[in-house]
Design an enzyme around this catalytic site. Structure first.
Site: not given
Length: 174
Positions: A65, A67, A112
């Site tokens: 995971c 960004h 998020e």
């Protein structure tokens, strides 16, 4: 200045960029992605986050995971980060999106808009030792049982989305 990541509004529309640590200190809504990789036996590849991560250190979570960076498309980011963290790449398919917000004990905030991807891989795993403390393959029923018995051993977001990923798997081919 550190890495700059994409800020979005509640509709996932781009609104700007900010330095990653600043985003997490202020709790700004930003685009993220979570990747779930399964093998031919239906096992999920889990990673244990490195003990030096700025939040959720040494916790088990989904395969990868991260960004989306400034100047990068989401499609580029998912493949870049999978290679950086786990040492391989494969086809990925987006299966859903969701938002969440949580504050950690160190006062950092995750806020998020998370895009969840799924893929299949049966090759060699070469994790980045600066990102990944450990990894393992496990069936979803084993993972869910362990989450029930040891919830503190897993990341916040992983516990939020594991059931929805399982529903997708039950209704679709990976």
């Amino acid at each position: 200045m550190g890495e700059r990541i994409l800020l979005v509004n509640e509709y996932d529309k781009e609104v700007g960029y900010e330095e990653k640590l600043t985003v997490h200190k202020k709790g700004l809504l930003h685009r993220a992605f979570s990747i779930f990789i399964f093998d031919k036996n239906g096992r999920l590849l889990l990673q244990k986050r490195d003990s030096l991560k700025y939040h959720s250190p040494s916790l088990w979570t989904n395969t990868c995971c991260s960004h989306q960076r400034e100047g990068e498309l989401l499609e580029e980011a998912i493949h870049r980060r999978l290679k950086e963290e786990m040492g391989f790449d494969c086809d990925l398919k987006e299966i859903f999106q969701f938002t969440y917000k949580t504050e950690f004990k160190n006062e950092l905030i995750e806020n998020e808009y998370d895009h969840v991807f799924i893929g299949r891989y049966d090759g060699t795993i070469v994790p980045n030792k600066e990102e990944v403390e450990d990894f393992k393959w496990a069936h979803l029923n084993e993972i869910k049982e362990d989450i029930k018995n040891n919830p503190e051993g897993y990341t916040y977001w992983f516990k939020l989305i594991i059931n929805k990923v399982e529903q997708y798997i039950q209704n679709n081919e990976v």
